[in-house]
Design a protein around this motif. Structure first.
Motif, short mmCIF file in Angstrom:
data_model
loop_
_atom_site.label_atom_id
_atom_site.label_comp_id
_atom_site.label_asym_id
_atom_site.label_seq_id
_atom_site.Cartn_x
_atom_site.Cartn_y
_atom_site.Cartn_z
N ASN A 77 0.84 -1.19 0.00
CA ASN A 77 0.00 0.00 0.00
C ASN A 77 0.88 1.25 0.00
O ASN A 77 2.10 1.17 0.11
N VAL A 78 0.27 2.40 -0.11
CA VAL A 78 1.02 3.65 -0.02
C VAL A 78 1.62 3.80 1.38
O VAL A 78 2.76 4.21 1.56
N VAL A 79 0.81 3.46 2.40
CA VAL A 79 1.27 3.43 3.79
C VAL A 79 0.86 2.09 4.37
O VAL A 79 -0.30 1.68 4.23
N ASN A 80 1.78 1.40 5.01
CA ASN A 80 1.52 0.04 5.52
C ASN A 80 1.65 -0.03 7.04
O ASN A 80 2.77 0.02 7.56
N ASN A 81 0.55 -0.08 7.72
CA ASN A 81 0.52 -0.27 9.17
C ASN A 81 1.50 0.67 9.88
O ASN A 81 2.28 0.25 10.73
N GLU A 82 1.43 1.94 9.54
CA GLU A 82 2.30 2.93 10.17
C GLU A 82 1.88 3.15 11.62
O GLU A 82 0.70 3.39 11.91
N LYS A 83 2.82 3.10 12.53
CA LYS A 83 2.52 3.32 13.95
C LYS A 83 2.53 4.82 14.24
O LYS A 83 3.48 5.51 13.93
N VAL A 84 1.43 5.30 14.82
CA VAL A 84 1.29 6.71 15.17
C VAL A 84 1.08 6.79 16.68
O VAL A 84 0.15 6.18 17.21
N THR A 85 1.91 7.54 17.37
CA THR A 85 1.92 7.55 18.83
C THR A 85 1.51 8.92 19.37
O THR A 85 2.02 9.95 18.91
N PHE A 86 0.60 8.91 20.33
CA PHE A 86 0.17 10.16 20.95
C PHE A 86 1.15 10.56 22.04
O PHE A 86 1.46 9.77 22.93
N ASN A 87 1.67 11.79 21.97
CA ASN A 87 2.68 12.24 22.93
C ASN A 87 2.11 13.10 24.05
O ASN A 87 2.84 13.68 24.84
N GLY A 88 0.79 13.21 24.11
CA GLY A 88 0.14 14.01 25.13
C GLY A 88 -0.53 15.24 24.58
O GLY A 88 -1.48 15.76 25.17
N SER A 89 -0.05 15.73 23.44
CA SER A 89 -0.66 16.91 22.82
C SER A 89 -0.78 16.78 21.30
O SER A 89 -1.57 17.47 20.69
N SER A 90 0.01 15.90 20.70
CA SER A 90 -0.05 15.67 19.26
C SER A 90 0.39 14.24 18.98
O SER A 90 0.70 13.48 19.89
N TRP A 91 0.40 13.90 17.68
CA TRP A 91 0.71 12.54 17.28
C TRP A 91 2.04 12.49 16.53
O TRP A 91 2.31 13.35 15.69
N ASP A 92 2.84 11.49 16.82
CA ASP A 92 4.17 11.36 16.22
C ASP A 92 4.24 10.18 15.26
O ASP A 92 3.80 9.07 15.60
N PHE A 93 4.79 10.43 14.08
CA PHE A 93 5.11 9.38 13.12
C PHE A 93 6.61 9.08 13.22
O PHE A 93 7.40 9.95 13.57
N SER A 94 6.98 7.88 12.87
CA SER A 94 8.40 7.52 12.90
C SER A 94 9.13 8.03 11.66
O SER A 94 10.36 8.05 11.64
N ARG A 95 8.37 8.45 10.65
CA ARG A 95 9.00 8.96 9.43
C ARG A 95 8.04 9.92 8.74
O ARG A 95 6.85 9.98 9.08
N GLN A 96 8.54 10.66 7.80
CA GLN A 96 7.75 11.64 7.08
C GLN A 96 7.00 10.96 5.93
O GLN A 96 7.58 10.18 5.18
N LEU A 97 5.71 11.29 5.78
CA LEU A 97 4.88 10.69 4.73
C LEU A 97 4.38 11.77 3.79
O LEU A 97 4.07 12.89 4.20
N TYR A 98 4.27 11.40 2.49
CA TYR A 98 3.86 12.35 1.47
C TYR A 98 2.78 11.75 0.57
O TYR A 98 2.69 10.55 0.38
N TRP A 99 1.98 12.67 -0.01
CA TRP A 99 1.01 12.29 -1.03
C TRP A 99 1.65 12.35 -2.41
O TRP A 99 2.44 13.23 -2.69
N ASN A 100 1.25 11.41 -3.27
CA ASN A 100 1.45 11.56 -4.71
C ASN A 100 0.15 12.11 -5.28
O ASN A 100 -0.86 12.24 -4.57
#
Length: 296
Positions: A77-100
């Motif tokens: 897929n374009v994004v595959n089971n990306e883990k997104v973690t809540f840090n208390g005020s916002s959400w963190d991705f382990s890497r930068q994601l972009y749209w085509n």
């Protein structure tokens, strides 16, 4: 869990940047050198979550993004089971994601797991002891049992955030104990409440958010957690009990009150039942209090 209800939090992988040449020119979304737009999301949750508050620090959701003309797969897929973690005020991705350029579908689920063996038959089980409290980084038995799902279809690549609104996939039952007319004294503040004869295992289709009871699953007993004044709750896999069976048991001061019944646990529905406790344990009565789509 903290009462830090998060509604419509913008999740930007590293934020959306804007630049302007002058007051007369509108802001232009930041792009990469290749012209791709950074992905951004609004993650929202049901009116209440398993904790009856909202996401808290350390909570993790899984994210998939696929092209609209391609089925959701485990990989590719374009994004595959990306883990997104809540840090208390916002959400963190382990890497930068972009749209085509193009159109997309996005899918989110909670709680996150790194081992997704199937998209159409993702195995999931509720805990049999949901009275176990949270400890350290470990969720409570009740929280582990809840499953949230969200999707958005036909997304166009844009600097605007994508809305992903989660909903409950499992069923919930709450038992409220009510003192009968001939019950002597006051009801004890503490009791053990059990839901009998349900199958705790299921498969979930992550492309549509539908849970199906494991047809080969074994019926077990679930211990409910205290959830209010003389009230106990449990998360149950959606299923129908076709025959009259022992269903709800309340143990107070060494006395067991057992209620037998058929029952339909509906997906995404909170079932509320009132259990009238009389002096004679054999004369227990039940009143169906209703069905709630927005869990409390």
């Amino acid at each position: 869990m903290k009462n830090n209800i998060i509604s419509g939090i913008i999740v930007a992988v590293l934020g959306i940047g804007f630049s302007s040449c002058s007051e007369e020119n509108p802001a232009i979304p930041e792009t990469t050198p290749s012209g791709k737009l950074k992905m951004a999301f609004n993650f929202s949750h049901p009116s209440t979550r398993a904790t009856e508050t909202a996401f808290e620090t350390g909570d993790m959701v899984g994210l998939y993004v696929s092209k609209t003309d391609s089925p959701l797969e485990i990989a590719g897929n374009v994004v595959n089971n990306e883990k997104v973690t809540f840090n208390g005020s916002s959400w963190d991705f382990s890497r930068q994601l972009y749209w085509n350029n193009g159109n997309y579908n996005a899918y989110g689920y909670y709680p996150y797991t790194g081992d997704v063996s199937s998209i159409s038959d993702f195995p999931y089980s509720v805990e049999t002891d949901q009275s176990i409290a949270a400890s350290g980084q470990s969720l409570s038995g009740y929280e582990k049992s809840d499953f949230l799902y969200a999707s958005a279809k036909g997304i166009e690549a844009s600097d605007k955030p994508v809305n992903l609104s989660f909903r409950h996939i499992m069923s919930k039952i709450s038992i409220r104990m009510i003192k009968g007319e001939d019950y002597e004294g006051e009801l004890p503040e503490k009791a053990d409440v059990y839901i009998h004869n349900t199958v705790p295992s299921a498969t979930i289709d992550l492309s549509v958010g539908i849970a199906t009871k494991n047809p080969k699953g074994v019926q077990k007993t679930i211990k409910a957690r205290p959830s209010g004044f003389y009230t106990y709750s449990a998360i149950v896999v959606p299923q129908r009990l076709e025959n009259r069976v022992p269903l709800i048991e309340v143990v107070m001061n060494g006395v067991s009150y057992l209620y037998e019944s058929k029952f339909l646990f509906k997906q995404g529905i909170h079932h509320v039942v009132n259990l009238v406790i009389d002096k004679n344990p054999d004369q227990i009565k039940i009143e169906i209090g209703g069905e709630i789509t927005d869990w409390n």
